[in-house]
Design an enzyme around this catalytic site. Structure first.
Site, mmCIF file in Angstrom:
data_model
loop_
_atom_site.group_PDB
_atom_site.id
_atom_site.type_symbol
_atom_site.label_atom_id
_atom_site.label_comp_id
_atom_site.label_asym_id
_atom_site.label_seq_id
_atom_site.Cartn_x
_atom_site.Cartn_y
_atom_site.Cartn_z
ATOM 1 N N HIS A 31 0.810 -1.224 0.000
ATOM 2 C CA HIS A 31 0.000 0.000 0.000
ATOM 3 C C HIS A 31 0.834 1.260 0.000
ATOM 4 O O HIS A 31 0.275 2.352 -0.052
ATOM 5 C CB HIS A 31 -0.921 -0.006 1.216
ATOM 6 C CG HIS A 31 -0.202 0.059 2.529
ATOM 7 N ND1 HIS A 31 0.646 -0.932 2.945
ATOM 8 C CD2 HIS A 31 -0.190 1.000 3.501
ATOM 9 C CE1 HIS A 31 1.141 -0.614 4.122
ATOM 10 N NE2 HIS A 31 0.662 0.554 4.483
ATOM 11 N N CYS A 32 2.163 1.154 0.074
ATOM 12 C CA CYS A 32 2.991 2.358 0.227
ATOM 13 C C CYS A 32 3.963 2.581 -0.930
ATOM 14 O O CYS A 32 3.869 3.581 -1.635
ATOM 15 C CB CYS A 32 3.782 2.290 1.539
ATOM 16 S SG CYS A 32 2.789 2.604 3.010
ATOM 17 N N ILE A 33 4.912 1.675 -1.097
ATOM 18 C CA ILE A 33 6.046 1.949 -1.982
ATOM 19 C C ILE A 33 5.636 2.139 -3.443
ATOM 20 O O ILE A 33 6.185 3.016 -4.123
ATOM 21 C CB ILE A 33 7.124 0.854 -1.852
ATOM 22 C CG1 ILE A 33 7.548 0.728 -0.382
ATOM 23 C CG2 ILE A 33 8.357 1.201 -2.686
ATOM 24 C CD1 ILE A 33 8.556 -0.356 -0.137
#
Length: 448
Positions: free
Chosen positions: A278-280
């Site tokens: 969900h981030c990188i």
């Protein structure tokens, strides 16, 4: 007691310090649920909000529906009267502090999709009362809290810093990490004014190991993006090195392990089949989008994104080459078993998983694909890969493995028998070095 400028802030501070404040959390997924557990363990009453009525019902029965998060602390919090969940957002006036933990994805045009944050903010604004603290935890572009949320919350006449208090503290969850969790990961905090910062810091101080105050919500928002851009760029670097060293006949995994023995000036990052989570894959492009407002080109970020996005096709090309070399056949009509649909090992989290792209590319080239994943046994419905939804994991047996032309290891779950895979499969293409790390027979294994 700390000196506060606002009497409302002083009253809320006293409630937080006495563990009498009620804490609301919007979004009870991979970020919000661990946060709720940590806050309840600190003695606060937690009211969780989620639009998914099935999740709300399960949580109120003590089932978090996330495999790597134990149900025991949820049930303990429920039994102590410290946790309950609801889909009724009219109740947002009940909590003294509201923490927003909702998704911030990208659109197809790689622009920020702020609809979840905007909808949550609108729901809060409809029930906002004097003396509440509102904290955004979702990863986003610098300025979101003050430019997007604050005007909505102030629209009916309440003023941030006087009537209510607004802050940003980026989530730093690493699903499945056995060492670092919500309580022992320091929290960065930026407040819209001194009272908001003091309130948010005091709240987080009650249940995390350390807090790191910064000058503003925008600075805190930038911290989160910086952390994930750092990872994205370095992963892109080792992915590019993997391609170069492979062409030279060198093993990038061996090189990284040797390089990491240097006690200074080097930090190991590892290649893979593409970015997931969900981030990188997402957060860096929040900054590229915002930078355009200032006529600044984010060349490193864009290049890293291009390299990482190219990895699934590189892996499939390596698989096709291996099939041709070993069996003199192509991908068209080949049966491929993909191991791991989760984006990282030992979790059931499939968000932005590179495995979805691998399956789509393989099938575009005529291959028949199945997958095995002991943690994520059914592919959920997603916006980008809706056609894959509902597919189920197959069993991992010697007979199953032998029935495929090749096995592609995309996720290196610890509970996979890699010796079995290496021995029973006709060909293994390993993107995680899992077989070598397990000491398996490498005769039929190709690293990619």
């Amino acid at each position: 007691m700390q000196d506060m400028q606002s009497p409302l802030a002083s009253a809320l501070l006293a409630r937080i310090q006495a563990r009498q404040a009620v804490i609301g959390i919007i979004g009870l997924g991979y970020v919000g649920l661990p946060l709720a557990i940590a806050i309840a363990r600190a003695g606060f009453k937690v009211l969780g909000f989620d639009i998914d009525t099935r999740r709300v019902a399960a949580l109120n029965q003590g089932d978090g529906l996330i495999k790597h998060i134990s149900n025991a602390p949820i049930r303990e919090a429920i039994a102590m009267g410290l946790f309950s969940a609801t889909a009724d957002f009219v109740r947002l006036d009940e909590p003294d502090a509201i923490l927003i933990c909702v998704p911030t994805p990208l659109t197809r045009q790689r622009e920020p999709d702020m609809s979840y944050v905007a909808n949550s903010t609108a729901s809060i604004a409809a029930r906002l009362r004097r003396g509440q603290l509102v904290i955004l935890e979702s990863s986003t572009w610098p300025g979101t809290t003050e430019e997007l949320m604050k005007p909505v919350l102030e629209a009916d006449g309440l003023v941030s810093g006087r009537d209510f208090f607004l802050a940003f503290s980026p989530e730093r969850e690493d699903p499945g990490n056995p060492v670092y969790g919500t309580q022992n990961i320091p929290k960065v905090v930026g407040g819209d004014g001194a009272d908001a910062l003091a309130l948010a810091k005091t709240l987080y101080d009650a249940f995390v190991s350390a807090t790191v105050p910064v000058s503003s919500p925008a600075a805190a928002e930038a911290v989160k993006l910086t952390e994930n851009i750092f990872r994205s760029v370095n992963i892109a670097l080792v992915n590019e090195l993997k391609v170069i060293y492979d062409a030279m006949g060198l093993d990038v995994w061996e090189i990284i392990e040797a390089a990491r023995t240097k006690p200074f000036g080097y930090m190991p990052f590892y290649p893979g089949p593409g970015l997931g989570g969900h981030c990188i894959p997402i957060d860096p492009f929040y900054l590229t989008w915002k930078a355009r407002e200032f006529d600044i080109a984010t060349r490193f970020i864009e290049l890293a994104g291009q390299i990482n996005a190219a990895m699934p096709r590189h892996v499939v090309d390596r698989l096709a080459e291996a099939l041709d070399k070993r069996f003199r056949r192509g991908l068209n009509g080949a049966r491929i078993l993909l191991i791991g649909i989760a984006y990282k090992k030992n979790v059931d989290d499939t968000r932005e998983s590179a495995s979805f792209k691998l399956i789509e590319i393989l099938e575009e080239r005529g291959a028949e694909t199945d997958f095995h994943d002991p943690h994520a046994q059914v592919i959920p419905k997603t916006r980008e890969h809706a056609a894959l939804a509902g597919r189920r994991s197959v069993a991992l047996t010697p007979e199953t493995l032998a029935g495929y032309d090749a096995v592609l290891i995309a996720t290196d779950h610890d509970d996979i028998d890699y010796a079995l895979v290496a021995n029973a499969a006709r060909l293994v293409v390993d993107t995680r070095n899992a077989c070598a790390k397990a000491g398996a027979d490498m005769a039929k294994v190709v690293k990619a």
